[in-house]
Design a protein around this motif. Sequence first.
Motif, short mmCIF file in Angstrom:
data_model
loop_
_atom_site.label_atom_id
_atom_site.label_comp_id
_atom_site.label_asym_id
_atom_site.label_seq_id
_atom_site.Cartn_x
_atom_site.Cartn_y
_atom_site.Cartn_z
N TRP A 1 -3.11 9.22 4.14
CA TRP A 1 -3.98 8.64 3.13
C TRP A 1 -4.53 7.29 3.57
N TRP B 1 3.88 5.46 -5.97
CA TRP B 1 3.70 5.40 -7.42
C TRP B 1 2.60 6.35 -7.89
N GLU B 2 1.51 6.42 -7.15
CA GLU B 2 0.34 7.16 -7.61
C GLU B 2 0.33 8.63 -7.18
N ASN B 3 0.98 8.97 -6.06
CA ASN B 3 0.78 10.30 -5.49
C ASN B 3 2.06 11.10 -5.24
N GLU C 1 2.34 1.72 -3.42
CA GLU C 1 1.31 2.18 -4.35
C GLU C 1 1.05 3.67 -4.18
N TRP C 2 1.10 4.13 -2.92
CA TRP C 2 0.91 5.57 -2.70
C TRP C 2 2.04 6.35 -3.37
N ASP D 1 0.83 -1.21 0.00
CA ASP D 1 0.00 0.00 0.00
C ASP D 1 0.86 1.26 0.00
#
Length: 301
Positions: free
Chosen positions: A91, A10-12, A7-8, A4
């Motif tokens: 988040w 990579w995305e944010n 992923e944060w 998780d």
Amino acid sequence: MSKDAREWVWENSASRGNARLVMLSIADRIPDEQCLAWASLSSLMKRTNASRNAVRGALVALAEAGELEVLDDLDGPQHSTVYRLPRAAAWLAKVAAAREDDPEAYVEPLAESDPVPELDVERLRKHGIWPKTGSESDPRRQNLTGSDPDPARQNPTPPRVRSGPLPGSDSDPQNRSEPKVNRKYSSSGTADLSLAGDWRVDDASLSWAQQQGHLARLGEHGLQAADAKWRHHRGAWSARPSAAWADDWRAWIAREHSPTPQRPNLYALPGGTPVPQAGMTRTDAHMAALLAALEEPTETE
């Protein structure tokens, strides 16, 4: 949980280049939703395949952007630095709260006003993260930029310099094989740290070499050669206190072999002129000796 956190990133995350690699390396070690992980500078260098200065610069840039915090009141195994991804923690907390009743609920994008959860230090102990002796249970974070700190999220100080251990395997987010450091010098002041090439042989080490007979055994030129060899082999090592370099240098000198006298030339031309060795193989030397013998006059001539 590291999935998780990655992923944060990579995305944010707005990080780029080495800073992004450093963020992903730290995120890969995160064990729970508090988004804390410990790592040494040398392990981050190995994971990102970046230089020491590049990793340090990335850490400072991430701290200034508010995406990374250095928690100076916490210690990882072998006194390694503890990092936190505060926006990732905010988040994950927001997602957990929004989907507590409805796992499919839509979650609004993270806003600056969304708070960063307080740390549960007791839960961190099982991951090898402990409060430093004399520190409060909720660690204070220091401001890196010098500006007025935000009460909800403050910027950390730059990462502390440590001696360079060899990293372990990277299979687990909180790897128990994290490199060991030299405990004898790990608590010493960081102002004395230097690289092997910058360290100068002190008077105490020279006196030691003379008293132990190494100066007489090696000679002045031999001692200088041993010192140059030591600096070459230690050139890739990370910064250490002067006392650590002095101990390592003495151990090297004590193991250094005495210079071997040059062996006598076994091949000579008639008249006592030695065959020059430079550029000649053993076969060439044999041939030169044979030709010289054939040209020597005999009693039958």
